[in-house]
Design a protein around this motif. Structure first.
Motif, PDB file in Angstrom:
ATOM      1  N   ARG A   1       3.637 -14.169  -5.187  1.00 37.27           N
ATOM      2  CA  ARG A   1       2.648 -15.092  -4.598  1.00 37.27           C
ATOM      3  C   ARG A   1       2.688 -14.912  -3.015  1.00 37.27           C
ATOM      4  O   ARG A   1       3.505 -15.065  -2.539  1.00 37.27           O
ATOM      5  CB  ARG A   1       2.612 -16.485  -4.899  1.00 37.27           C
ATOM      6  CG  ARG A   1       2.334 -16.829  -6.334  1.00 37.27           C
ATOM      7  CD  ARG A   1       2.374 -18.260  -6.790  1.00 37.27           C
ATOM      8  NE  ARG A   1       2.079 -18.603  -8.305  1.00 37.27           N
ATOM      9  CZ  ARG A   1       1.739 -19.491  -8.658  1.00 37.27           C
ATOM     10  NH1 ARG A   1       1.882 -20.640  -8.148  1.00 37.27           N
ATOM     11  NH2 ARG A   1       1.741 -19.801  -9.931  1.00 37.27           N
TER      12      ARG A   1
ATOM     13  N   ASP B   1      -0.389 -24.305 -11.250  1.00 33.15           N
ATOM     14  CA  ASP B   1      -1.827 -24.052 -10.254  1.00 33.15           C
ATOM     15  C   ASP B   1      -2.564 -25.328 -10.325  1.00 33.15           C
ATOM     16  O   ASP B   1      -3.004 -25.869  -9.272  1.00 33.15           O
ATOM     17  CB  ASP B   1      -2.577 -22.725 -10.506  1.00 33.15           C
ATOM     18  CG  ASP B   1      -1.793 -21.627 -10.338  1.00 33.15           C
ATOM     19  OD1 ASP B   1      -0.765 -21.718  -9.655  1.00 33.15           O
ATOM     20  OD2 ASP B   1      -2.191 -20.549 -10.869  1.00 33.15           O
ATOM     21  N   SER B   2      -3.002 -26.073 -11.366  1.00 33.88           N
ATOM     22  CA  SER B   2      -3.656 -27.289 -11.588  1.00 33.88           C
ATOM     23  C   SER B   2      -2.930 -28.338 -10.759  1.00 33.88           C
ATOM     24  O   SER B   2      -3.618 -29.103  -9.993  1.00 33.88           O
ATOM     25  CB  SER B   2      -3.671 -27.637 -12.904  1.00 33.88           C
ATOM     26  OG  SER B   2      -4.675 -28.625 -12.996  1.00 33.88           O
TER      27      SER B   2
ATOM     28  N   ALA C   1      -3.267 -27.842  -7.146  1.00 33.59           N
ATOM     29  CA  ALA C   1      -4.568 -27.959  -6.507  1.00 33.59           C
ATOM     30  C   ALA C   1      -4.847 -29.421  -6.544  1.00 33.59           C
ATOM     31  O   ALA C   1      -5.407 -30.182  -5.119  1.00 33.59           O
ATOM     32  CB  ALA C   1      -5.698 -27.565  -7.593  1.00 33.59           C
TER      33      ALA C   1
END
Length: 123
Positions: free
Chosen positions: A6, A95-96, A99
């Motif tokens: 990433r 990722d959730s 966020a």
């Protein structure tokens, strides 16, 4: 980040800290009311709500309303609730979580900023 392929989230720590500051006023205005309401609920009820709200976020990825953001920020001041939410983190939902916590950190007034993002300067 490098190990997972990433990109770096920012060029420097200072740039990253700046990117985590947004409009704090809407949540700040709701904090007194949310704190008062939280005092009428049990920690168990708040934990149940917080876990449910986290699951809803995982399902729909929609940013929390100002009221829900304020309530979750107050809830995670209680370490067992915060830890319960953080224990939910897995590689499949990372990722959730990023966020959610990034959005909350951007919106969090200083008085509730530390629990969701302890490594970010308060300034």
């Amino acid at each position: 980040m490098t190990l997972t392929g990433r990109p770096r989230p920012a060029a420097s720590r200072e740039a990253l800290a700046s990117s985590l500051v947004g409009d704090r006023e809407p949540v700040a205005e709701l904090l007194p009311e949310v704190r008062e309401a939280a005092e009428t609920r049990t920690p168990r009820a708040e934990a149940k709500w917080a876990v449910g709200r986290l699951q809803k976020f995982h399902a729909d990825a929609r940013p929390l309303s100002d009221r829900d953001a304020a309530r979750l920020l107050v809830a995670v001041e209680t370490i067992p609730i915060r830890d319960r939410l953080w224990d939910d983190m897995t590689t499949s939902n990372a990722d959730s979580h990023v966020a959610l916590w990034t959005n909350l950190t951007r919106r969090a007034p200083d008085e509730v900023r530390l629990p969701p993002c302890p490594s970010v300067d308060r300034g």
